[in-house]
Structure formats: C-alpha cells, structure tokens
Scaffold this motif. Structure first.
Motif, PDB file in Angstrom:
ATOM      1  N   LEU A 226      14.352 -26.895  -2.330  1.00  0.00           N
ATOM      2  CA  LEU A 226      15.559 -26.077  -2.256  1.00  0.00           C
ATOM      3  C   LEU A 226      16.228 -26.206  -0.891  1.00  0.00           C
ATOM      4  CD1 LEU A 226      13.781 -23.138  -3.993  1.00  0.00           C
ATOM      5  CD2 LEU A 226      15.782 -24.304  -4.925  1.00  0.00           C
TER       6      LEU A 226
ATOM      7  N   MET B  99      15.270 -24.519   2.716  1.00  0.00           N
ATOM      8  CA  MET B  99      13.818 -24.349   2.847  1.00  0.00           C
ATOM      9  C   MET B  99      13.287 -25.289   3.911  1.00  0.00           C
ATOM     10  SD  MET B  99      10.829 -26.146   1.137  1.00  0.00           S
ATOM     11  CE  MET B  99      10.913 -26.068  -0.632  1.00  0.00           C
TER      12      MET B  99
ATOM     13  N   GLU C  65       2.064 -20.396   5.949  1.00  0.00           N
ATOM     14  CA  GLU C  65       1.064 -19.688   5.143  1.00  0.00           C
ATOM     15  C   GLU C  65       1.234 -20.040   3.666  1.00  0.00           C
ATOM     16  OE1 GLU C  65      -1.449 -18.227   6.373  1.00  0.00           O
ATOM     17  OE2 GLU C  65      -0.860 -17.936   8.468  1.00  0.00           O
ATOM     18  N   PRO C  66       0.258 -19.704   2.835  1.00  0.00           N
ATOM     19  CA  PRO C  66       0.287 -20.168   1.439  1.00  0.00           C
ATOM     20  C   PRO C  66       1.556 -19.851   0.669  1.00  0.00           C
ATOM     21  CG  PRO C  66      -1.848 -19.215   1.928  1.00  0.00           C
ATOM     22  CD  PRO C  66      -1.001 -19.000   3.139  1.00  0.00           C
ATOM     23  N   ARG C  67       2.216 -18.722   0.960  1.00  0.00           N
ATOM     24  CA  ARG C  67       3.373 -18.357   0.160  1.00  0.00           C
ATOM     25  C   ARG C  67       4.680 -18.975   0.662  1.00  0.00           C
ATOM     26  NH1 ARG C  67       3.040 -13.940  -3.101  1.00  0.00           N
ATOM     27  NH2 ARG C  67       5.048 -13.126  -2.382  1.00  0.00           N
ATOM     28  N   ASP C  68       4.608 -19.690   1.755  1.00  0.00           N
ATOM     29  CA  ASP C  68       5.815 -20.322   2.288  1.00  0.00           C
ATOM     30  C   ASP C  68       6.218 -21.536   1.461  1.00  0.00           C
ATOM     31  OD1 ASP C  68       4.889 -19.865   5.788  1.00  0.00           O
ATOM     32  OD2 ASP C  68       5.958 -18.548   4.388  1.00  0.00           O
ATOM     33  N   ALA C  69       7.527 -21.757   1.400  1.00  0.00           N
ATOM     34  CA  ALA C  69       8.016 -22.992   0.808  1.00  0.00           C
ATOM     35  C   ALA C  69       7.651 -24.139   1.737  1.00  0.00           C
ATOM     36  CB  ALA C  69       9.529 -22.909   0.656  1.00  0.00           C
ATOM     37  N   MET C  70       7.284 -25.260   1.157  1.00  0.00           N
ATOM     38  CA  MET C  70       6.880 -26.406   1.985  1.00  0.00           C
ATOM     39  C   MET C  70       7.183 -27.698   1.243  1.00  0.00           C
ATOM     40  SD  MET C  70       2.706 -26.109   1.507  1.00  0.00           S
ATOM     41  CE  MET C  70       2.573 -24.353   1.837  1.00  0.00           C
TER      42      MET C  70
ATOM     43  N   ASP D  84       6.782 -31.150  -0.577  1.00  0.00           N
ATOM     44  CA  ASP D  84       5.732 -31.711  -1.422  1.00  0.00           C
ATOM     45  C   ASP D  84       4.742 -32.566  -0.643  1.00  0.00           C
ATOM     46  OD1 ASP D  84       5.980 -33.069  -4.700  1.00  0.00           O
ATOM     47  OD2 ASP D  84       5.708 -31.000  -4.016  1.00  0.00           O
TER      48      ASP D  84
ATOM     49  N   ARG E  31       2.308 -30.575   1.480  1.00  0.00           N
ATOM     50  CA  ARG E  31       1.271 -29.960   0.657  1.00  0.00           C
ATOM     51  C   ARG E  31       0.247 -30.998   0.207  1.00  0.00           C
ATOM     52  NH1 ARG E  31       0.900 -29.401  -4.797  1.00  0.00           N
ATOM     53  NH2 ARG E  31      -0.678 -27.881  -5.396  1.00  0.00           N
TER      54      ARG E  31
END
Lengths: 92, 246, 312
Positions: free
Chosen positions: C2, C5, C20-25, C27, C30
């Motif tokens: 997006l 982001m 942190e895990p809930r952040d947009a990142m 591909d 990740r």
C-alpha cells in the motif's frame, strides 16, 4: 494444528508485573505451563508464570502502524500478508 | 566395611546411572520442549550424583573424588538398582521408568531429609523438590500416553510392564540399612509407593502390571549386561588418560 | 504493497526504530527475515548434535553437567527463535518440514564431526565465539521479536564460549597427549570457523538489501576480521598455534592479516557434501518421526479432556 501456540508471561520477582517473554507450543495448558517453566525460567524459585493460548489474545496497538487494517481489536500476530506457506516454495 | 560409604554409594550410583540414561534423550526427544525438560531432569539427577559421590569419597577417607568413583570403578563395584541401568526404550518406556524411579526417590528423600547425618539430610532436602517435578513430569506423560491414542496406550502398557520386574529391588531391606541409623530403610516406602503409582496407572487407563518374578542383585554389584556397555562409554576418555585433569 | 506504508517502514528503519509484528512491511523484508530467523533456529537445534555426541563420554562429572546445560540452552535458543519467526505468520511445524526436506538450511559448521573431547572445547571457543560476533549486532536488528530473542540468547551464551576456552586451557596445561589433542582440534576447526561468516563480501549477494533493512549490520569480511583479531591472542594464551602460515600481526593497521579460507570447501558443504550433512539431517528427522506418535497422543488426550469439560 496439532500443537497450539501459547504466549508466555513471567513475573521474575515479587514487586514486578508479568512481562511477555515469548511463545511455545504445547498440547494443553498443563503442559504449556510446565514447558514455560523449563524453557523460560530454568528452575528458578519464586517466579509466576502465565500461559495464554495465542488465539485467545485480543490485541490493539495504537502506536503500531495498523491504520491499514480494521482499527477494531484484532489478533496479536495479525499481518496483512499472513498466509500458510505453500508447499515447495523456495527460500520463502 | 564402611556402612555409610556403601549406603551413600547406592544412592549416588542410582542417580549417576539414571542421569546417564536420561541424557541420552537430549537431541532425540519427541519435541524441543522435551529436550529441555529431560535436560533439566538429567541435570538434577547428575547434581544429586555429584553431591552423593563426593560425600561418599569423604566418608571413605581414602581421598577418592566423585570422578575417581564415577570413572575408575568396575561394573561389580557399582551399587545402583538394575532399573536405572536398563536401556531407555521408546518414550513411553522412559516415562514408565521415570514414574517408578522418581516416585521411589521422592519418598526416599522425604524421609532422608530427617536423617541425623547433616550431609545426607542436606542433599535430600534439595533433591526432594527436584524429584517432585520429575514425578509430575512422568505422571503427565503416563496419563497422556495411556489415555491418548491406541498406539500410545499400547506402548505405555508395554513400558509399565517391561520395567515392573525391576521395581521390588528398590524396596529391599538388608542388614546394612537396618543397622545404619542415618539411613532410610527402603522397605518402609513400598506400600505408599505402590498406592501412588497405581493411582497414576489407573487414571491413565492402563492396566496394573501383574505380579511377576522380580530381579535383584544391583546392591551387591550384580548387574544386567547393559551396565558394562554404559560404563565403557562413560569411562572411556577418563580411563584413556589416567591421572589427567579435565 | 500500500502507498505510504513503504515510507513509514523505511523511516522507522532509518531512525533505528523497531518494526513489530503488526506493522506493514515489504514482502521481501518479511521473507528474508523468516528465512534468516528460521535458519538460525535450525542451526541451534542441529548444533545440539555434534556437542550432544560427547555428553555420555565427558571425562569428568563437572564437564558432563556443563555440557548438558549448554546443549539444553541450544534447544531453548531454537525455541526462542522459532517463536520469533512465528510472529511473521509462519508455523513452527512448517519451518521444521522445510528443514527436514532440505529446503531451508542451517549453519554449515555443524556438518563437521566432533572427533575428540578437545573438539568440544574448540566448538565452545571458536564456533560459539564466531556466533557471538555474528549475534551481538543482531540484538539491534530492526525486527523487534528477533532483536529481543537475540538479547536473551546472548545473555545465556556468555558462559558457552568461556566453558570451551576453559576446557582447552585445562588440556593445554595438562599432559602431552592432552595438549596434542587440543592442537589437533584447533587444526581442524579453525578454517570452518572462519567460513561461518559466509562468503567474502565480493561474492555475497543479499547483503546490500539486508543492510538497508537493518537486518544485517556489518559485512561478512568485517565480522571475520573482528573474530580473527579477538581469537589469535587467545590461542597465544592457550599456547597452541593457529594453522595459518600466513598469519601476521600488522602493526600499522592493528589487525591480523590472515589467509582466506578455501571457500570452495564452504560451497561443497553448503551443497550437502560436508562430512556430516546426511547424518545430521537423518538424526533430526528420525527424532521427529519417532516422536510423532507421542505428539499425536498428547493432542488426542487434550481433545478428550476438552470434550469431558464440555460435557460437564
């Protein structure tokens, strides 16, 4: 899934509150508690342990960048690209 | 013969040989959490062995250390229960062995805590807490394997029966324990042991092992063929360099 | 991905903040992390084998206890790291499948055999030493759960390297045979330890992107040099000789210049042709498969209990 994921919280000393230390897999709460003791406290006395099924945790973190998701309370490891890794995927 | 030396050696050898077998599960357990748990149990058993063997050496008065006793005695001089030296078998077998042995140790150490011998009382006081955890661990698994799947039930039953003929030896009384005031006569532990173990077996949906011929001889240094191989591995490096420090 | 982001993600990285895990990142971020963390976890659990090999034969009860505790720590480290990887939306069971099928790797150092008791000392001193050089920077990795797992790992690892050095120190001050054992272990473990830092910078493909993402903090060659500079003086204290004829202290730079390892060997081992590759994997797969009925039983029991509670 055979072995559910549990989040582990430890109070390391009297006077402190429980803090999140990590997670582990166990078939049920009894074993989760024992595994948490073995893995996260290595037999220290006077420690308090909570284990919670990861799926039972409801999360919300206003500081983290979740304006792209439903702002209502959500799962702790909710991620926009959360998916099962398909078979045969190289290098993930 | 030094009674206290012999008695302490019995307890120390039980713990040492058990630790050696328990450690075989490290890097081979059914899941990582179990590698950690069995590692803990093995370390507890080894810690008990070290304290007891050190004390035995002092009591003997010939300058033998824990390592002299562990690495430079032959099979016929080891006084452990035969149960301790038997191969681990599968995971259910090992949990059966742990249930039998740790329940015995727990009752033993609970009594030994009150021994007039300060050292034995001290070792027992620390060990009783550790062993309570071993009993709990074995119990949790015996329940899960007994009342899990058909296969696990079959294996759990097999484990309980395989080691049953080596359990009576734990409670043998002899002249030595009767005349040594600081010792615990293990025959006094048998009824309670049976009550506790049977309760777990019943709840696990396994059947109580039938009474059978009971093997003995460990306390006199008469062991199964397994001990020789176990000691060969345990002692090889130390014996290859006699007198060396590690 | 997006719009917008990417900006906040990179801004966090550039400010040395934590994702942190809930952040947009992205591909790629990740995926790179999952692979790196998982392979780190796999290394810990495979690493239990070469050392676990000597538990039954440890030549003193104190050494046996220390070694058991060390190997147990490694299992624990594997658990922390799998847990960190799972925050990225993968399941530990799937990661283990990837290890077992050979699709994910582990550190090539563990494909070498432990042939003598001195090897246990060498592993603690050299392999854990190299691992620490790699791991300390990771405590500041951009991904929160990985950084936190690494802090915990590094704390526990402090005794691992020391115990290895102590084993060798005792051997080097012991009998002739013991000293020879220590020298022999150093001869065999020196080059593989240098290879733990990966290929030379000139040949390393993913490094630039990993650095931009705050996953990698230093280059392979930088870390390798750091390791050599730390370790050679320690060998001097032990009184054993690093098996490198070209090793020299350079007064001007304050660093040791050393012969590069034969990277052809590294590539062979990574490809599967090291001395212990097949054995390590087979042992791991067997433990997993032998344990299947145990795991199934535990799940079946848990389900029965749940049904009982529901009916009550």
């Amino acid at each position: 899934m055979i072995e559910p994921l549990w989040e582990v919280f430890i109070r390391s000393r009297r006077g402190l509150s429980h803090t999140h230390v990590g997670s582990l897999h166990a078939p049920d709460a009894t074993m989760a508690l024992r595994n948490a003791r073995d893995v996260y406290t290595r037999r220290q006395e006077g420690v308090s342990i909570w284990v919670v099924r990861a799926s039972d945790i409801t999360a919300s973190s206003p500081d983290e960048k979740d304006e792209f998701f439903d702002p209502a309370a959500d799962k702790v490891y909710r991620h926009p690209t959360f998916y099962q890794v398909p078979e045969g995927v190289e290098h993930l | 013969m030094n009674d206290l030396f012999t008695y302490t050696l019995r307890l120390g050898d039980d713990a040492l040989i058990s630790a050696q077998r328990t450690a075989e599960w490290i890097a081979a357990a059914p899941q990582l959490e179990e590698d950690v748990a069995l590692g803990n149990i093995g370390l507890d058993q080894l810690g008990q062995a070290r304290s007891l063997l050190q004390y035995a050496g002092q009591v003997e008065g010939d300058g033998r250390t824990e390592d002299d006793l562990a690495y430079f005695r032959d099979e016929r001089d080891f006084l452990n229960l035969q149960l301790c030296e038997l191969p681990n078998g599968d995971f259910a077998h090992s949990m059966a062995k742990l249930l039998y042995f740790a329940t015995y140790q727990h009752l033993l150490y609970e009594e030994l805590r009150n021994s007039p011998d300060e050292m034995l009382a001290g070792v027992a006081g620390k060990a009783v807490k550790e062993v309570a955890y071993h009993v709990d661990h074995a119990t949790q698994w015996v329940l899960r394997l007994g009342d899990g799947t058909e296969e696990s039930h079959r294996r759990m039953q097999a484990g309980l029966e395989a080691f049953w003929p080596y359990t009576a030896e734990m409670f043998e009384s002899d002249e030595l324990v009767r005349r040594l005031a600081v010792a615990v006569d293990p025959s006094t532990l048998q009824d309670e042991w049976e009550r506790l173990v049977m309760a777990v077996i019943d709840e696990s949906t396994c059947s109580r092992p039938e009474s059978s011929y009971q093997h003995r001889g460990g306390r006199e240094g008469r062991h199964t063929e397994h001990l020789g191989y176990l000691l060969a591995e345990l002692q090889h490096v130390a014996r290859s360099h006699p007198g060396a420090t590690w | 991905m997006l719009a917008g982001m990417d900006d906040s993600f990179q801004a966090t990285i550039d400010a040395d903040g934590r994702i942190e895990p809930r952040d947009a990142m992205p591909d790629g971020y990740r995926k790179t992390l999952i692979r790196q963390i998982a392979q780190h976890a796999h290394s810990e659990i495979i690493g239990m084998q070469p050392e676990g090999n000597w538990i039954s034969r440890a030549p003193s009860l104190r050494r046996k206890a220390i070694l058991m505790a060390k190997v147990q720590d490694e299992a624990g480290h594997g658990l922390y790291l799998y847990a960190a990887a799972e925050t990225l939306g993968v399941d530990r069971a799937d990661l283990l499948d990837l290890l077992h099928s050979g699709k994910q790797k582990y550190s090539s150092i563990f494909n070498y055999p432990t042939l003598t008791w001195a090897d246990i000392g060498a592993i603690g001193w050299l392999v854990d030493g190299a691992a620490i050089v790699n791991q300390v920077p990771l405590c500041r990795c951009s991904y929160g759960p990985y950084a936190r797992a690494m802090v915990r790992v590094c704390k526990e690892e402090s005794f691992h390297q020391r115990q290895g050095f102590e084993i060798l120190y005792t051997l080097c001050n012991g009998t002739q045979a013991q000293k020879a054992m220590a020298q022999d272990a150093l001869d065999r473990w020196w080059w593989p330890s240098l290879m733990m830092f990966g290929p030379p910078d000139s040949a390393s493909t993913h490094s630039e992107q990993s650095m931009a993402w705050g996953i990698k903090r230093h280059s392979n060659d930088e870390l390798r040099q750091r390791f050599v500079d730390m370790t050679v003086p320690q060998a001097d204290v032990l009184g054993i000789k690093v098996p490198d004829e070209g090793l020299r202290y350079d007064e001007e730079t304050g660093h040791y210049s050393f012969t590069e390892p034969d990277y052809a060997e590294l590539y062979e081992v990574v490809k599967g042709n090291g001395p212990c590759n097949k054995q390590r994997l087979a042992h791991r797969v067997k433990a997993h498969e032998d344990g299947a009925w145990v795991r199934e039983a535990a799940a079946a029991y848990a389900e029965k209990q749940t049904l009982k509670e529901g009916a009550a």
